[in-house]
Design a protein around this motif. Structure first.
Motif, PDB file in Angstrom:
ATOM      1  N   GLY A  65       0.794  -1.217   0.000  1.00 43.06           N
ATOM      2  CA  GLY A  65       0.000   0.000   0.000  1.00 43.06           C
ATOM      3  C   GLY A  65       0.828   1.268   0.000  1.00 43.06           C
ATOM      4  N   LEU A  66       2.142   1.114  -0.216  1.00 45.07           N
ATOM      5  CA  LEU A  66       3.007   2.289  -0.173  1.00 45.07           C
ATOM      6  C   LEU A  66       2.696   3.240  -1.320  1.00 45.07           C
ATOM      7  CD1 LEU A  66       5.282   3.421   1.557  1.00 45.07           C
ATOM      8  CD2 LEU A  66       6.925   2.324   0.026  1.00 45.07           C
ATOM      9  N   HIS A  67       2.435   2.679  -2.502  1.00 43.38           N
ATOM     10  CA  HIS A  67       2.116   3.510  -3.657  1.00 43.38           C
ATOM     11  C   HIS A  67       0.665   3.970  -3.565  1.00 43.38           C
ATOM     12  CE1 HIS A  67       2.150   5.104  -7.695  1.00 43.38           C
ATOM     13  NE2 HIS A  67       1.093   4.368  -8.004  1.00 43.38           N
ATOM     14  N   GLY A  68       0.461   5.239  -3.391  1.00 38.63           N
ATOM     15  CA  GLY A  68      -0.890   5.782  -3.321  1.00 38.63           C
ATOM     16  C   GLY A  68      -1.448   5.856  -1.919  1.00 38.63           C
ATOM     17  N   GLY A  69      -0.887   5.065  -0.994  1.00 37.10           N
ATOM     18  CA  GLY A  69      -1.419   5.046   0.364  1.00 37.10           C
ATOM     19  C   GLY A  69      -1.078   6.279   1.164  1.00 37.10           C
ATOM     20  N   LEU A  70      -0.108   7.074   0.685  1.00 41.25           N
ATOM     21  CA  LEU A  70       0.332   8.255   1.418  1.00 41.25           C
ATOM     22  C   LEU A  70      -0.076   9.553   0.723  1.00 41.25           C
ATOM     23  CD1 LEU A  70       3.924   7.087   2.461  1.00 41.25           C
ATOM     24  CD2 LEU A  70       1.758   6.816   3.684  1.00 41.25           C
ATOM     25  N   ALA A  71      -0.821   9.437  -0.373  1.00 39.04           N
ATOM     26  CA  ALA A  71      -1.258  10.633  -1.101  1.00 39.04           C
ATOM     27  C   ALA A  71      -2.257  11.428  -0.268  1.00 39.04           C
ATOM     28  CB  ALA A  71      -1.881  10.226  -2.433  1.00 39.04           C
ATOM     29  N   VAL A  72      -2.207  12.749  -0.387  1.00 40.92           N
ATOM     30  CA  VAL A  72      -3.119  13.603   0.378  1.00 40.92           C
ATOM     31  C   VAL A  72      -3.885  14.504  -0.585  1.00 40.92           C
ATOM     32  CG1 VAL A  72      -1.639  13.586   2.403  1.00 40.92           C
ATOM     33  CG2 VAL A  72      -1.396  15.426   0.725  1.00 40.92           C
ATOM     34  N   LYS A  73      -5.092  14.889  -0.167  1.00 32.95           N
ATOM     35  CA  LYS A  73      -5.927  15.773  -0.963  1.00 32.95           C
ATOM     36  C   LYS A  73      -5.972  17.183  -0.386  1.00 32.95           C
ATOM     37  CE  LYS A  73      -8.879  12.033  -2.665  1.00 32.95           C
ATOM     38  NZ  LYS A  73     -10.268  11.488  -2.732  1.00 32.95           N
ATOM     39  N   GLN A  74      -5.877  17.293   0.930  1.00 34.50           N
ATOM     40  CA  GLN A  74      -5.932  18.609   1.581  1.00 34.50           C
ATOM     41  C   GLN A  74      -4.773  18.713   2.585  1.00 34.50           C
ATOM     42  OE1 GLN A  74      -9.722  19.723   3.243  1.00 34.50           O
ATOM     43  NE2 GLN A  74     -10.874  19.092   1.439  1.00 34.50           N
ATOM     44  N   ARG A 185     -12.255  12.725  12.317  1.00 32.88           N
ATOM     45  CA  ARG A 185     -13.587  12.384  11.814  1.00 32.88           C
ATOM     46  C   ARG A 185     -13.889  13.134  10.530  1.00 32.88           C
ATOM     47  NH1 ARG A 185     -18.175  12.005  16.579  1.00 32.88           N
ATOM     48  NH2 ARG A 185     -17.151  10.462  17.899  1.00 32.88           N
ATOM     49  N   ARG A 186     -13.466  14.386  10.483  1.00 35.25           N
ATOM     50  CA  ARG A 186     -13.703  15.191   9.289  1.00 35.25           C
ATOM     51  C   ARG A 186     -12.818  14.722   8.136  1.00 35.25           C
ATOM     52  NH1 ARG A 186     -12.169  19.696   6.541  1.00 35.25           N
ATOM     53  NH2 ARG A 186     -10.215  19.843   7.696  1.00 35.25           N
ATOM     54  N   MET A 187     -11.572  14.379   8.448  1.00 36.41           N
ATOM     55  CA  MET A 187     -10.611  14.042   7.404  1.00 36.41           C
ATOM     56  C   MET A 187     -10.866  12.693   6.747  1.00 36.41           C
ATOM     57  SD  MET A 187      -7.103  15.431   9.190  1.00 36.41           S
ATOM     58  CE  MET A 187      -6.033  14.851   7.860  1.00 36.41           C
ATOM     59  N   VAL A 188     -11.430  11.732   7.493  1.00 37.97           N
ATOM     60  CA  VAL A 188     -11.628  10.401   6.912  1.00 37.97           C
ATOM     61  C   VAL A 188     -12.623  10.421   5.760  1.00 37.97           C
ATOM     62  CG1 VAL A 188     -11.000   9.118   8.989  1.00 37.97           C
ATOM     63  CG2 VAL A 188     -13.374   9.833   8.652  1.00 37.97           C
ATOM     64  N   ASN A 189     -13.327  11.520   5.590  1.00 31.16           N
ATOM     65  CA  ASN A 189     -14.247  11.639   4.469  1.00 31.16           C
ATOM     66  C   ASN A 189     -13.522  11.845   3.147  1.00 31.16           C
ATOM     67  OD1 ASN A 189     -16.665  11.441   6.010  1.00 31.16           O
ATOM     68  ND2 ASN A 189     -16.433  13.563   6.641  1.00 31.16           N
ATOM     69  N   PHE A 190     -12.256  12.278   3.210  1.00 33.20           N
ATOM     70  CA  PHE A 190     -11.531  12.528   1.958  1.00 33.20           C
ATOM     71  C   PHE A 190     -10.067  12.091   1.990  1.00 33.20           C
ATOM     72  CE2 PHE A 190     -11.736  16.414   4.526  1.00 33.20           C
ATOM     73  CZ  PHE A 190     -10.396  16.704   4.721  1.00 33.20           C
ATOM     74  N   GLU A 191      -9.582  11.543   3.103  1.00 34.43           N
ATOM     75  CA  GLU A 191      -8.199  11.092   3.185  1.00 34.43           C
ATOM     76  C   GLU A 191      -8.134   9.635   3.643  1.00 34.43           C
ATOM     77  OE1 GLU A 191      -5.942  12.775   1.978  1.00 34.43           O
ATOM     78  OE2 GLU A 191      -6.016  14.893   2.491  1.00 34.43           O
ATOM     79  N   ARG A 192      -7.091   8.923   3.214  1.00 38.29           N
ATOM     80  CA  ARG A 192      -6.881   7.541   3.642  1.00 38.29           C
ATOM     81  C   ARG A 192      -6.380   7.506   5.089  1.00 38.29           C
ATOM     82  NH1 ARG A 192      -6.130   3.782  -0.688  1.00 38.29           N
ATOM     83  NH2 ARG A 192      -6.191   4.790  -2.734  1.00 38.29           N
ATOM     84  N   PRO A 193      -6.826   6.525   5.873  1.00 39.78           N
ATOM     85  CA  PRO A 193      -6.329   6.403   7.250  1.00 39.78           C
ATOM     86  C   PRO A 193      -4.815   6.266   7.332  1.00 39.78           C
ATOM     87  CG  PRO A 193      -8.285   5.052   6.948  1.00 39.78           C
ATOM     88  CD  PRO A 193      -7.904   5.559   5.591  1.00 39.78           C
ATOM     89  N   THR A 194      -4.212   5.529   6.380  1.00 36.84           N
ATOM     90  CA  THR A 194      -2.760   5.377   6.395  1.00 36.84           C
ATOM     91  C   THR A 194      -2.060   6.716   6.185  1.00 36.84           C
ATOM     92  OG1 THR A 194      -2.914   4.765   4.049  1.00 36.84           O
ATOM     93  CG2 THR A 194      -2.726   2.967   5.658  1.00 36.84           C
ATOM     94  N   ALA A 195      -2.621   7.537   5.304  1.00 34.87           N
ATOM     95  CA  ALA A 195      -2.033   8.856   5.055  1.00 34.87           C
ATOM     96  C   ALA A 195      -2.166   9.742   6.282  1.00 34.87           C
ATOM     97  CB  ALA A 195      -2.708   9.516   3.853  1.00 34.87           C
ATOM     98  N   ILE A 196      -3.313   9.662   6.966  1.00 39.25           N
ATOM     99  CA  ILE A 196      -3.517  10.467   8.173  1.00 39.25           C
ATOM    100  C   ILE A 196      -2.502  10.088   9.236  1.00 39.25           C
ATOM    101  CG2 ILE A 196      -5.113  10.961  10.054  1.00 39.25           C
ATOM    102  CD1 ILE A 196      -7.412  10.555   8.062  1.00 39.25           C
ATOM    103  N   ALA A 197      -2.305   8.775   9.455  1.00 36.33           N
ATOM    104  CA  ALA A 197      -1.362   8.314  10.478  1.00 36.33           C
ATOM    105  C   ALA A 197       0.071   8.672  10.117  1.00 36.33           C
ATOM    106  CB  ALA A 197      -1.505   6.804  10.664  1.00 36.33           C
ATOM    107  N   PHE A 198       0.456   8.443   8.854  1.00 34.43           N
ATOM    108  CA  PHE A 198       1.840   8.679   8.439  1.00 34.43           C
ATOM    109  C   PHE A 198       2.194  10.155   8.503  1.00 34.43           C
ATOM    110  CE2 PHE A 198       4.846   9.833   5.076  1.00 34.43           C
ATOM    111  CZ  PHE A 198       5.944   9.073   5.451  1.00 34.43           C
ATOM    112  N   TRP A 199       1.343  10.998   7.936  1.00 34.76           N
ATOM    113  CA  TRP A 199       1.681  12.419   7.885  1.00 34.76           C
ATOM    114  C   TRP A 199       1.563  13.084   9.244  1.00 34.76           C
ATOM    115  CZ3 TRP A 199       4.724  13.654   4.300  1.00 34.76           C
ATOM    116  CH2 TRP A 199       4.626  13.054   3.048  1.00 34.76           C
ATOM    117  N   PHE A 200       0.734  12.515  10.127  1.00 35.40           N
ATOM    118  CA  PHE A 200       0.725  13.033  11.492  1.00 35.40           C
ATOM    119  C   PHE A 200       2.060  12.751  12.170  1.00 35.40           C
ATOM    120  CE2 PHE A 200       0.159  12.007  16.049  1.00 35.40           C
ATOM    121  CZ  PHE A 200       0.036  13.315  16.499  1.00 35.40           C
ATOM    122  N   ALA A 201       2.584  11.537  11.996  1.00 30.59           N
ATOM    123  CA  ALA A 201       3.875  11.201  12.596  1.00 30.59           C
ATOM    124  C   ALA A 201       4.973  12.114  12.063  1.00 30.59           C
ATOM    125  CB  ALA A 201       4.210   9.732  12.324  1.00 30.59           C
TER     126      ALA A 201
END
Length: 316
Positions: A65-74, A185-201
């Motif tokens: 899931g590395l390819h595309g799993g870290l892409a962000v929209k906002q 809760r707001r972000m999961v409507n348009f972002e992947r959970p993996t991207a949220i966790a990775f970019w938060f770290a």
């Protein structure tokens, strides 16, 4: 495999994953607490976040899931989530230096209660009588935990100034944790959970570096091992927790979070020699009851919504 057999085994797998993540999170907190007396909060945040990236990347490689799993929209949403979450993390880690592990854990239970309030304020979620009642009950439980630190007397127990400061840090940290949950809760409507966790770290690691001029220390080999271990455990726990929700309903897994008080009691007693006050145990029980009430109500509403969708679906 028949559906009747698959569902229970799937749920058991989800429960096992979630329970393991809870154990790892408490172990992570214990490792950080062991160093919190001498290592500043900003440095704790860095180690927890930076080394937490390693298990997340490793998992993405394993599941391809590395390819595309870290892409962000906002990107702006990730920055805001990072600022809020990093603040919460720093406050909670700082509180560990002043409070027994069970007490810090119990006060942290205010976060899901406050999430209900903030979701109504910022997301427009409807809050009915059951939720309002649960919030009142939950905050009463938090006040019971805080009572000795607020000057209340329970037998011979009176909160010290350090413990009072730590309790305030933990409570404010719970507030920021609730704000972070609302943002997620707001972000999961348009972002992947993996991207949220990775970019938060990544964001938390970067933000923590701004505290470098304010007194970071060179950890001893033992402290470095604990700090790196805490980061690795935290990252692994996030993966297990997220994966667990793929195998079982959130309403089934959510109460498992409250098992953390049991592990905190054991670790606090055997590792740090901490004996919890009666108010901590009573307050934690009250907050847990409020949390279970919310979860039960959410489960009921979910069942009702599914029935309504099924009834409104055209047949044939």
């Amino acid at each position: 495999m028949p559906a009747a057999e698959f569902v229970p085994s799937s749920s058991i797998k989800g429960i096992t994953l979630k329970l393991t993540s809870v154990v790892l999170f408490v172990a992570m907190s214990a490792m950080l607490k062991a160093t919190a007396d001498t290592v500043p909060p900003g440095e704790l945040v860095f180690f927890r976040s930076f080394f937490g990236i390693i298990p997340i990347l490793g998992w993405l490689v394993i599941v391809h899931g590395l390819h595309g799993g870290l892409a962000v929209k906002q990107p702006g949403s990730h920055i805001l989530r990072g600022i809020i979450g990093t603040t919460a993390m720093a406050l909670n880690f700082a509180a560990l230096a002043f409070l027994p592990l069970p007490e810090a854990t119990a006060i942290g239970y205010a976060a899901p209660i406050l999430t209900v309030v903030f979701a109504a304020l910022f997301l427009g979620e409807r809050v009915r009588i059951v939720r309002i009642s649960a919030v009142v009950i939950g905050m009463t439980g938090v006040l019971i935990v805080l009572w000795p630190q607020l000057g209340g007397h329970v037998g011979e127990t009176i909160g010290t100034s350090n413990e009072t400061f730590g309790a305030m840090l933990a409570l404010i940290g719970a507030g920021f944790s609730a704000l972070a949950a609302v943002q997620i809760r707001r972000m999961v409507n348009f972002e992947r959970p993996t991207a949220i966790a990775f970019w938060f770290a990544c964001t938390a690691s970067a933000l923590s570096l701004f505290t470098l001029p304010f007194g970071w220390v060179v950890p001893t080999p033992e402290q470095a091992a604990l700090l790196i271990g805490a980061g690795l455990l935290g990252g692994a726990a996030q993966i297990l927790m997220t994966t667990g929700y793929r195998y079982a309903d959130a309403s089934l897994l959510a109460p498992i979070d409250y098992a953390s008080i049991l592990f905190a009691l054991v670790i606090g007693y055997y590792i740090f020699g901490e004996v919890p006050a009666a108010t901590t145990l009573l307050g934690a029980a009250v907050v847990i009851a409020a949390g279970v009430l919310i979860i039960f109500r959410e489960r009921q509403l979910g069942i009702e919504r599914r029935k309504q969708r099924k009834a409104s679906t055209p047949q044939g």
